[in-house]
Every structure is written in structure tokens, then in C-alpha cells.
Write a protein that holds these residues in place. Sequence first.
Motif, PDB file in Angstrom:
ATOM      1  N   GLY A  28      -1.344  -3.629  -7.470  1.00 19.77           N
ATOM      2  CA  GLY A  28      -2.148  -2.771  -6.075  1.00 19.77           C
ATOM      3  C   GLY A  28      -1.998  -1.619  -5.477  1.00 19.77           C
ATOM      4  O   GLY A  28      -1.213  -1.416  -5.202  1.00 19.77           O
ATOM      5  N   HIS A  29      -3.799  -1.544  -4.703  1.00 17.35           N
ATOM      6  CA  HIS A  29      -2.908  -0.135  -4.599  1.00 17.35           C
ATOM      7  C   HIS A  29      -2.097   0.501  -4.902  1.00 17.35           C
ATOM      8  O   HIS A  29      -0.925   1.129  -3.680  1.00 17.35           O
ATOM      9  N   ASN A  30      -2.494   2.258  -5.361  1.00 14.17           N
ATOM     10  CA  ASN A  30      -1.534   2.774  -6.133  1.00 14.17           C
ATOM     11  C   ASN A  30      -1.467   4.113  -4.936  1.00 14.17           C
ATOM     12  O   ASN A  30      -2.604   4.499  -4.917  1.00 14.17           O
ATOM     13  N   TYR A  48       3.050   1.154  -6.366  1.00 14.66           N
ATOM     14  CA  TYR A  48       1.807   0.290  -6.136  1.00 14.66           C
ATOM     15  C   TYR A  48       2.731  -1.235  -5.394  1.00 14.66           C
ATOM     16  O   TYR A  48       3.601  -1.097  -5.103  1.00 14.66           O
ATOM     17  N   HIS A  49       1.690  -2.023  -4.923  1.00  9.19           N
ATOM     18  CA  HIS A  49       3.258  -3.050  -4.470  1.00  9.19           C
ATOM     19  C   HIS A  49       1.900  -4.540  -5.347  1.00  9.19           C
ATOM     20  O   HIS A  49       1.233  -3.616  -6.381  1.00  9.19           O
ATOM     21  N   PRO A  73       6.024  -5.982  -2.350  1.00  6.48           N
ATOM     22  CA  PRO A  73       7.187  -4.835  -2.514  1.00  6.48           C
ATOM     23  C   PRO A  73       6.696  -4.237  -3.443  1.00  6.48           C
ATOM     24  O   PRO A  73       5.490  -4.072  -4.152  1.00  6.48           O
ATOM     25  N   MET A  74       7.189  -3.026  -3.420  1.00  7.60           N
ATOM     26  CA  MET A  74       7.059  -1.845  -3.724  1.00  7.60           C
ATOM     27  C   MET A  74       7.410  -1.519  -5.772  1.00  7.60           C
ATOM     28  O   MET A  74       8.823  -1.652  -5.406  1.00  7.60           O
ATOM     29  N   ASP A  96       0.876  -1.165  -0.048  1.00 12.38           N
ATOM     30  CA  ASP A  96       0.467  -0.185  -0.456  1.00 12.38           C
ATOM     31  C   ASP A  96       0.627   1.022   0.434  1.00 12.38           C
ATOM     32  O   ASP A  96       0.439   2.073   1.097  1.00 12.38           O
ATOM     33  N   PRO A  97       1.619   1.303  -0.641  1.00 10.79           N
ATOM     34  CA  PRO A  97       2.598   2.424  -1.069  1.00 10.79           C
ATOM     35  C   PRO A  97       2.275   3.744  -1.128  1.00 10.79           C
ATOM     36  O   PRO A  97       1.771   3.730  -2.156  1.00 10.79           O
TER      37      PRO A  97
END
Length: 718
Positions: free
Chosen positions: A309-311, A325-326, A345-346, A60-61
Amino acid sequence: MFRRTTALVAAAVAASALVIGSPAIASAQTHASPADSVQRAHPATYTNPISQDFADTFADPTIVRGNDGFWYAYATADPLKSGGQRELIPTAKSSDLINWSFVGDALTQATRPAYISPESTYFAPDVRFINGQYVMYYVATDTTTSPGTDDSAIGVATAPSPTGPWTQADAPVIAPRPAPGGGYLATIDPAELTASDGTRYLYYGSYFGGLWVTQLSADGLHAVGVPTQVAIDNKCEGSFVVHHGGYYYLFASSSNCCAGPTTGYAVSVGRATSPLGPFTDANGISLLTSKVGGTPVVTQNGNRWVGPGHNGVVTDLSGQDYLVYHAIDHNVPYLDAVGGVNRRPMLIDRLDWIGGWPVVRAGAGPSDTPQLAPVTSRGVRAGGRVTGDVRVEADVRAGAGGSAAVVVGDVRAIIDADAGKLIVADRNGHPAVASLPADLDWSTWHNLAVEVRHGAVSVALTEARESGPIVSVQLAVPPGDARGVVRTRVTGDAETANFSANRLFTPVTKAVPTPEVGQLQASDEFNGSSLSPAWTWVRPDASVTVSGGSLNWPVPDGDLAGAGNHVGVLLRDAPAGDYTVETKLTLPLGENTVRNYQQAGLVAYLNDDYASLHSVAIWNTRQVEYARELSYQGQLQFGGVTVGTTADTVWLRLIKRTNPSTGELTFRGASSVDGVHWTLGGTWTFPQGSQPRIGLVALGGSSPAVTAQFDYFRVFAP
């Protein structure tokens, strides 16, 4: 009213006449996409994941640029390495967006406010620079303010620098929200937006309850007003909103974030002219409808990465946007034990805007090979000369009565605190003027960026390069006006910092080619009264008939996932080499009602491991899901990708190719609501040398009764 502005313009004109022997912009670090003909003089590259130097998981970066010129990344509270301890919002630092080092945790249990339970963890941080301080929004998974557990809330903390020290507020920004039927709605995944009029908003939510937006106070620390729902429940989470080209774009992630090698997370987007929505996709379908929309931004493409996802979105110093994103390496999906912490990871990849819509690498998806790195050098020094298209930017603080300008040749972009204006002028003083929000805090830092492309000048004032412009101005200038000396100028108590001048990025305007379907090789139009000999059953279903030009399959009880394998699967041999299989499916599932999980569609099948592309009812929504089940280290793993929009009648495709690097078989899903315009979805892989069969399936529940009608089954080869 324009006393300071006039003096500043005159000074800027004089400064631009200087000839200073600094390198021209053509020799500075520049950016070009792999599809562009222009290349860097000294190309810099990177290979995902960019967190590999310090973390195997950095989920979730989000990334911000600090006032010190460094970039800072923040992530969910997880161990960074196998066997490690859980970090509480791990923080990393970089000078180039590619090489990162761990600098510590943002939060500690010792500073935990009383409303957060000692058992709570923290995840999905969102960090912004607001009114002279750094503000972090984050999820507290459990609070002391409500009975029971899983009463998540959005907390907030402030700090004078990107690395803290962070002071957590005594109360949440968004408190736990009781659900109508009991329990609590998912109050997670916060993302702040400062709109073009200066109003601040916070987006949050997830599958259980949908996505919402709430207006914030001017300092960003308190929710005010009435929340507005912007996306239907049971579809997406992980909000992130940017203002681009006159629209607000709501990025959101769908499916399961954390299913190991079968993780199908993917990012899609809708846009609106208001931060409150309504958000619609490229087909005009609302994110609030039961047959929910969403234009794909990134999904897995058949290389090692699944579940991207989770960008967040970050812009480099050439003006190029990037998606951070990861994702999960399907070969090494867990930190420790199978089924434990997912190894996320990122990653970072170029974000292109094609036809008004954002997409990663023009549709190529996550990268796992060397890519041109973001531009992060300062390029030409202040006082140097530039030629050609350029982006020049600086952090500015106008002060109570000062003015600050970025000068590019004979073009001046001026922030005037006295006038409350953003003013852009050419050598003849022809201005373009925009008013700034009346409550703009002149005492704090903002970013002023000037982009010159083919004689057109675009100027944007942003809050620390985040979200989108507070205000922007465009001006056409005479040839040569935007060439020459670059510098900043100030009057009064104004200040500037972090000056940079780089060749302006070259936009990618064409999507990567879609896979060719090829020529029809085999078909079954279901025109007879029985199945052809080409079909065979796994667990025959006697209710299936062929009549009226279709194969008719009453949707049965039972599932294909897990150890049960209760339902029938209708299969035929696949051709050798590459191919595409297509069907037209009519499955009227209605809208809004719960019909879990009635579905039908195409399947690629290998000894009860399978990939199934189907139209499906998921609680109150109707979606196109591409599911995958496989055995990993002796355990069954299941997940799915949801990309595209469904309808009562939908066309489905499985596009089979072979990965030349690994030999794995790749099956990409695609869907259409008219048989003409297709949405490409995610890709699942099968092992090298395997021979999956292809066919049809229906399952998920017999009540209420519904029959899946397959109009045809066709196989094409390129």
C-alpha cells in the motif's frame, strides 16, 4: 501567429529526410509483459524489494525523475536498517528504477520551522517539480500552533534540485484541523495534482476525517479556496491522483498499514471527470457512501508480501506505468523487536490499465520472483532511425519566445510559446492543435512525449512526467510518416534535454484468470430444523437456530480476537486438496450509524488462530473485511484486509489453494453483492501441513439487535 511554427515544421521535415546509420528501434531496450509474445533482445530483470541495497524499510515511497535524468525516491522518517537512527525523509537515487543508493535526509531538525514541534516526526512525502523548483509536501505529526498533541499538519519545502538543499516554509500548507468532538482530524498523506487546466490541488486526510482536496496557489505553496471531501472517513488514506484517459483516478490505501505479519493494507481506486470528484468505482459506487466502494488495484496474493500500500505511480521510458509502494515480508515483519517499527521496504510492479481501470500485474498482485525491469535507457540516440511503435520524449523549455519540437520521422510535435499551442503535424502539414494554459511558465522545464502505435500518434505535455498531461493531442498519420529519424528541434531561446527513444510498451489488456470454483462437493441448505451432524461447535451458542431455510444467528457481544475468545464458532471439517467455500449472508446493518463492530461471515479456523471473511460495521461505514489473527513469536497479532463492497445481502467465498513454492495453505477472500459478479480480495496463509477447519461466525455486539441469516454453506472443488 504561426511564424515560428511554420519555420520549425519546415526544418523538421528537412531533418527527417536524413539517413543516419544509428541502431533501429528494434534493437533498443524494450518492454514486454510476461504474457506478451514480444521479448527484449537482452532482458533485464529485478526482484522485489528494490530498496534492499540500502534500506530494509522505506515506507510510503514516492518517485520523481530529476532534470538530471536520474530517478529519486523519498520515504517516511524511519530507521533504514535494524538498530539504525530515524532518518528525516530519507532520499535515494537510481539510474534505472531498480538499483538504488541512499543520498541522505531531505529534512533536518536544524531547519525545522517554528510551527513544527521538536517532538514531531515527518512522513508520507510527495515531491513534484513546480515552476522551476522541486516542491515537497510532507506530514508534520505535531505542531506548536495548537494545544495538545497529534495535531498533524501538511508542511511544504522547496529545493533547486531533487537532493536539496530543502527550505521548509514558515507556515503549513494545511494547518491542524480541529475535530467536531475534540482533538484533531488526521491531516496526513499529501499528494499534489496539476489538473489539465493548470490548476493545482492537494489531496490529504485519513481514517479520522476522510480524504479531502484543496486547491493550491499557482506556485503550489499555499492552500486557496474551500476544501472538498472526496472519500468517507474510516475507510482509507494515502491519496495519490493521476489523470489518465480523460479521468482523474484517486488511489487510496485501506486497513492497517502496520500490523506486522497480519498487516492487511491494500490499494483501491475510484475515478471522476473532475479533480473534485465525485469519485466512483467500477461498479458506480461512490467513495463517499457508507457502504463504501473502491476498485482493487493491489492486495496481498499469498506470497511473502502482505500489506501492499501507500503508492505512487511512475512511468518508464517506454510509456509503461509502474506502481511504487511498500509491503511487509510476513516472515520478517519487524526491524527490531516484535511490535516495533514495521519493516516496510519499497517495491515496484507493472501497473496495467484494463477496461479503464488500473491493476497491478493484471491482477496477479505483488511480485516476489524476477520481473522484467522498467525501461530506463535512452535507447536510440537523437539523429537515429526508428521503425514500428515507439515512444520518443524529451524535457523541453520553450523560453519566452522560442519553440521546441520532438520529431519522429515526418511527424512533428511542437510547443510554440508565441502561439501558446501544442501542434502536431504530419508530412503534409495536417495539424492537430491544442491550446496550452494561458499562465504556463515557459521559462521552466516540461516533458514532451510522442507515442506512435499502429499509425496513431499521441502527444502529451506534462509537468516533469507527473500526474498526467497538462494537454494532449492525437493524430492519425499516413503509413510510414512516423518512421525514420528521431530528434529534437528548437528555435529562439528554447532548450531540450533528456532525449530518449524506445520501443513503445505493449499494453496488457486481459486480467489474469480468476480461480475456478469447480463442482459442488458438499452443501448445507439449512432446510431442516436443526444442524446436521457435520457441524461442531467451539463455545456453543444456544441462540443459533435453523428455520425458514436459513441458519439464524443473533449477533452476540464479545470478540474472537485477542486472548478472550468469547464467542462461538460453528465448524466442519474441510476436504482434502483445493476447494472453495461459499455462503449467502443477510446482515442488515443500516448505514452511517456507528455499530462497532457487528459482523458475520466465513471462517478458516486453526486452534484459535483464524482468518474470517465478514460483512462488518466499522464506525459509520459498512465494509467487507478479511481479518487474520495468529501467534507470532509468542505474541498475538491481528489485522485485516478490506476489499470489495458490502450490502444487506452479500455472498462470500474463501478460496483455498496450496502455494507450490512454500507449501503454505493460501485462503483468498472474495465477495459479491449479486452472487454473479465477484470481487477478489486479499489472501491469508496458514502453515504448511496444517489443517484448518471451515465454518461460520457472528460477533461484535448485541445492540442494536440484529440477526445474521446464512442461506446456505457450500463447498466446491476444482
